[in-house]
Motif scaffolding. Sequence first.
Motif, mmCIF file in Angstrom:
data_model
loop_
_atom_site.group_PDB
_atom_site.id
_atom_site.type_symbol
_atom_site.label_atom_id
_atom_site.label_comp_id
_atom_site.label_asym_id
_atom_site.label_seq_id
_atom_site.Cartn_x
_atom_site.Cartn_y
_atom_site.Cartn_z
ATOM 1 N N HIS A 71 0.846 -1.203 0.000
ATOM 2 C CA HIS A 71 0.000 0.000 0.000
ATOM 3 C C HIS A 71 0.878 1.248 0.000
ATOM 4 O O HIS A 71 1.410 1.634 1.043
ATOM 5 N N THR A 72 1.058 1.858 -1.163
ATOM 6 C CA THR A 72 1.754 3.147 -1.222
ATOM 7 C C THR A 72 1.027 4.084 -2.188
ATOM 8 O O THR A 72 0.328 3.642 -3.093
ATOM 9 N N HIS A 73 1.236 5.370 -1.947
ATOM 10 C CA HIS A 73 0.781 6.410 -2.875
ATOM 11 C C HIS A 73 2.072 7.019 -3.421
ATOM 12 O O HIS A 73 2.448 8.141 -3.089
ATOM 13 N N LEU A 285 -1.614 -0.225 8.491
ATOM 14 C CA LEU A 285 -0.739 0.871 8.080
ATOM 15 C C LEU A 285 -0.265 1.630 9.315
ATOM 16 O O LEU A 285 -0.677 2.764 9.581
ATOM 17 N N PRO A 286 0.617 0.995 10.091
ATOM 18 C CA PRO A 286 0.970 1.568 11.404
ATOM 19 C C PRO A 286 1.761 2.870 11.346
ATOM 20 O O PRO A 286 1.789 3.600 12.341
ATOM 21 N N ILE A 287 2.387 3.175 10.200
ATOM 22 C CA ILE A 287 3.085 4.466 10.116
ATOM 23 C C ILE A 287 2.054 5.600 10.129
ATOM 24 O O ILE A 287 2.236 6.622 10.801
ATOM 25 N N THR A 313 3.273 0.461 4.289
ATOM 26 C CA THR A 313 3.666 1.797 4.778
ATOM 27 C C THR A 313 2.579 2.854 4.634
ATOM 28 O O THR A 313 2.572 3.821 5.391
ATOM 29 N N ASP A 314 1.741 2.765 3.571
ATOM 30 C CA ASP A 314 0.823 3.863 3.224
ATOM 31 C C ASP A 314 1.609 5.105 2.780
ATOM 32 O O ASP A 314 1.100 6.223 2.883
ATOM 33 N N PHE A 315 2.835 4.933 2.317
ATOM 34 C CA PHE A 315 3.664 6.081 1.939
ATOM 35 C C PHE A 315 2.858 7.112 1.138
ATOM 36 O O PHE A 315 2.336 6.815 0.071
ATOM 37 N N ALA A 320 1.461 9.682 6.065
ATOM 38 C CA ALA A 320 2.531 8.680 6.260
ATOM 39 C C ALA A 320 3.704 8.996 5.345
ATOM 40 O O ALA A 320 3.966 8.273 4.391
ATOM 41 N N PRO A 321 4.426 10.092 5.643
ATOM 42 C CA PRO A 321 5.504 10.509 4.730
ATOM 43 C C PRO A 321 6.790 9.689 4.906
ATOM 44 O O PRO A 321 7.870 10.251 5.015
ATOM 45 N N SER A 322 6.661 8.377 4.935
ATOM 46 C CA SER A 322 7.831 7.502 5.045
ATOM 47 C C SER A 322 7.565 6.196 4.310
ATOM 48 O O SER A 322 6.484 5.619 4.437
ATOM 49 N N PHE A 323 8.558 5.753 3.533
ATOM 50 C CA PHE A 323 8.433 4.467 2.829
ATOM 51 C C PHE A 323 9.239 3.389 3.543
ATOM 52 O O PHE A 323 9.639 2.400 2.951
ATOM 53 N N HIS A 324 9.502 3.588 4.832
ATOM 54 C CA HIS A 324 10.375 2.678 5.570
ATOM 55 C C HIS A 324 9.582 1.472 6.080
ATOM 56 O O HIS A 324 9.042 1.491 7.190
#
Length: 416
Positions: A71-73, A285-287, A313-315, A320-324
């Motif tokens: 899950h990322t944007h 999406l814990p971030i 991440t939900d980047f 959620a401004p992190s892809f870590h």
Amino acid sequence: VPVLRNIGRLVTCREPGGQGAVHAIEEGAIAWREGRIVWVGKQKQLPARHDDGQRWDAQGQLVVPGLVDAHTHLCFGGWRADDFVARIQGQTYQQIARRGGGIHSTVRKTRTADTEALYARCRLFLRQMLALGVTTVEAKSGYGLDAQTEARVLAVYAALATRGPQRLVPTYLGAHVVPHEYKGRRASYVALVEQAIALFADEGLARFVDVFIEDGAFTVTEARRLAAAARMAGLGVKLHVDQLSAGGGAELAAEVGAVSADHLEHVSKRAIARLAKAGTVAVSLPIATMYLGTPPLPARALIQAGVPVAVATDFNPGTAPSFHLPLALTLAATLQKMTPAEALKGATLYGARAVGLDGEVGSLEAGKAADFVVLDAPDEDHFVYHFRPSANLLTVIGGVARWRAGGFQENAGAAQ
Ligand SMILES: [Zn+2]
């Protein structure tokens, strides 16, 4: 046949057994041919027929499947540190959106960004994710909203998928929010998204359709209609549900047979039972939970009910401004009370299932792609516990080393 030997602990993350069963092998080895795993087991049981080629050395470290960020944007213009500060000062997500911040401000910046710049930025993000051991990435559109910008973003994803090395799964999220130019005409916007679904499916630009179901975004009724359009076009369905309130979104995910229901911070008991029955993956999406300071999704209740819980991440530039992804694993443990083994399975096999690729990646077993990472840790507990900028030593995709940490040499002294 190349063989990775001298693996201290090889965590296969295969089934059966559910969330906590990762089927680890001490002193393991993996053999692969033409990018696909042909054998996994204890090194001392390696068949002679697989021991005739290149020897790689894991140097006694931990080996796990390549991580899957389900899950990322990934593609967006600008950032939103101003929203971050406003939230710290007490404004809510909805208040920020109403005064022109939030998703709409990213939409403005994405529409005016040129395609080359968006592409270059995504490349950089993916490169950094590769260094963390992330080998498969789901990427949503949804910051263009108009058909033209959405098509540009999906074309960026298609170009990135061709370029590699990561596997990219494109999702059309036209139903992220109703754009300003459609204010008071939301039915027309939903109709536009419906048409775009058919178009992007025809062009092979999207594999999934996603809808953000929430007050201020889309209703369950609108999402049901878009899910039907996705089905008709041969695309899978993923839904953003129950993030800020319980609005019947998780029930809809079960009803339409969505591959995943994502967020679920406010999911009800009744909806959990339905997700279990439908076989839908819950994507945690814990971030985002950490950045918003909201309660996490009820991972224990989901796992107990038999719902697979992915960790992603939900980047995105807002919440959620992190892809870590390794950070998400540590947060899944501390905030969601998932064991390290459960969290790891959520970012491998169940992440792969959430993007429809669990037949191909997500676990280390014969027949699957040779996507794996070598981590500087004795076991998965230590990896998730000892959070570092990166524990990764080597990222392998399709049997090819794509990234290695300085000083790590997987074929040091190996006989050809
Ligand atoms: Zn999201």
